[in-house]
Scaffold this motif. Structure first.
Motif, PDB file in Angstrom:
ATOM      1  N   GLU A  19       0.824  -1.206   0.000  1.00 29.16           N
ATOM      2  CA  GLU A  19       0.000   0.000   0.000  1.00 29.16           C
ATOM      3  C   GLU A  19       0.853   1.247   0.000  1.00 29.16           C
ATOM      4  O   GLU A  19       1.814   1.358   0.747  1.00 29.16           O
ATOM      5  N   VAL A  21       0.543   4.852   1.262  1.00 29.06           N
ATOM      6  CA  VAL A  21      -0.302   5.411   2.307  1.00 29.06           C
ATOM      7  C   VAL A  21       0.007   6.885   2.484  1.00 29.06           C
ATOM      8  O   VAL A  21       0.961   7.427   1.922  1.00 29.06           O
ATOM      9  N   SER A  26      -0.234   6.099  10.669  1.00 25.81           N
ATOM     10  CA  SER A  26      -1.609   5.608  10.623  1.00 25.81           C
ATOM     11  C   SER A  26      -1.743   4.229   9.996  1.00 25.81           C
ATOM     12  O   SER A  26      -2.789   3.595  10.119  1.00 25.81           O
ATOM     13  N   SER A  27      -0.694   3.734   9.324  1.00 21.16           N
ATOM     14  CA  SER A  27      -0.845   2.507   8.555  1.00 21.16           C
ATOM     15  C   SER A  27       0.105   1.378   8.944  1.00 21.16           C
ATOM     16  O   SER A  27      -0.309   0.224   9.043  1.00 21.16           O
ATOM     17  N   CYS A  28       1.390   1.658   9.148  1.00 18.82           N
ATOM     18  CA  CYS A  28       2.329   0.596   9.537  1.00 18.82           C
ATOM     19  C   CYS A  28       3.371   1.150  10.509  1.00 18.82           C
ATOM     20  O   CYS A  28       4.582   1.102  10.215  1.00 18.82           O
ATOM     21  N   CYS A  51       3.904   0.976   2.722  1.00 17.37           N
ATOM     22  CA  CYS A  51       3.883  -0.120   3.681  1.00 17.37           C
ATOM     23  C   CYS A  51       4.082  -1.396   2.872  1.00 17.37           C
ATOM     24  O   CYS A  51       3.176  -1.838   2.164  1.00 17.37           O
ATOM     25  N   TYR A  58       2.539  -7.255   6.447  1.00 21.93           N
ATOM     26  CA  TYR A  58       3.515  -6.181   6.325  1.00 21.93           C
ATOM     27  C   TYR A  58       4.873  -6.671   6.801  1.00 21.93           C
ATOM     28  O   TYR A  58       4.972  -7.355   7.814  1.00 21.93           O
TER      29      TYR A  58
END
Length: 276
Positions: A19, A21, A26-28, A51, A58
């Motif tokens: 992804e 991002v 907020s994501s990884c 990510c 991940y």
């Protein structure tokens, strides 16, 4: 009902995708000590926050420079293990301004044949295999090395061209390899968790007819948790035309990168990681 089933199926299929991002936090965030990535001093003009996800998991995070077509840095948790070296190279079509492109970390030929994406389209914002052919004195240098991961899938995930820079061949196989394989083992003794950020400082030269930047420096830093209260750090830097790695404190590396990037003050880790 059919539409609902198709939506559920589509969401399941996308679980295995990498992804791009809007922020790592907020994501990884798990690849950064205290969920804190390096500050904005390293962010290029045309960035992509990736990510890096492979087969529904991940494995690390990469800040990518889409103009120079090299990673700024890759961040991961050091978990070395023995095993077979992957024999494949992947690209990530989500590094694109076209949101209709699939986000799967995949081989070039698979995307060309099955998704009908041309090599020209793939290469607009990232390096492709052709860029790294017929190199002299350089090779594909991992920022996040496959040997720092414990299983085949995690090692395979590092073989994406968004994790690769044109690295001096002697450095990659010599002093830098010694750092990755020997110094890291020595430095991580007693560590419960070791968070790593490895990066590249853009240089003035390019390969592939000006498509891919050749970094002037390669650098690495680590923050190790000895226990819930105590931590230690270390760092290294190498000029990308010499087979020599210089050891630094984390604070010294941040000083050097602040000078080299010429922007605001560089911070690579949360303040709880010692700078001396």
């Amino acid at each position: 009902m059919l539409l609902l089933l198709l939506q559920v199926l589509a969401s399941c299929l996308w679980l295995g995708h990498s992804e791009v991002v809007t922020s790592f936090e907020s994501s990884c965030p798990q690849f950064f000590f205290q969920n804190t990535p390096p500050n904005e001093a390293l962010v290029p003009e045309n960035p992509a926050w990736i990510c890096q996800r492979y087969k529904n998991q991940y494995y690390f995070a990469t800040l990518y420079d889409m103009s120079r077509r090299i990673p700024v840095y890759s961040a991961y948790i050091y978990q070395p293990g023995s095993g077979k070296r992957p024999n494949t190279w992947l690209i990530e079509p989500q590094v694109s301004v076209l949101s209709s492109y699939p986000k799967t970390m995949e081989r070039e030929r698979t995307l060309s044949k099955e998704i009908k994406i041309t090599l020209e389209e793939i290469g607009k914002h990232q390096a492709v295999l052709q860029d790294y052919k017929n190199l002299t004195g350089l090779n594909r240098g991992h920022l996040n090395p496959n040997s720092h991961h414990s299983d085949f899938n995690s090692r395979t995930a590092t073989f994406t061209l968004t994790n690769i820079v044109p690295q001096n061949e002697k450095l990659n196989g010599g002093a830098w390899n010694n750092y990755e394989q020997q110094t890291m083992i020595k430095n991580t003794k007693g560590c419960n968790n070791t968070y790593v950020v490895v990066g590249a400082v853009p240089g003035n030269n390019y390969i592939a007819n000006g498509r891919v930047n050749k970094p002037s420096y390669i650098w690495a830093s680590a923050c190790c948790e000895l226990n819930t209260k105590d931590r230690k750090t270390w760092a290294v830097i190498a000029e990308n035309d010499r087979d020599e790695v210089k050891s630094l404190t984390l604070g010294e590396l941040e000083d050097k990168l602040t000078q080299l990037y010429g922007r605001s003050r560089v911070s690579l880790f949360d303040s709880a990681c010692p700078r001396k």
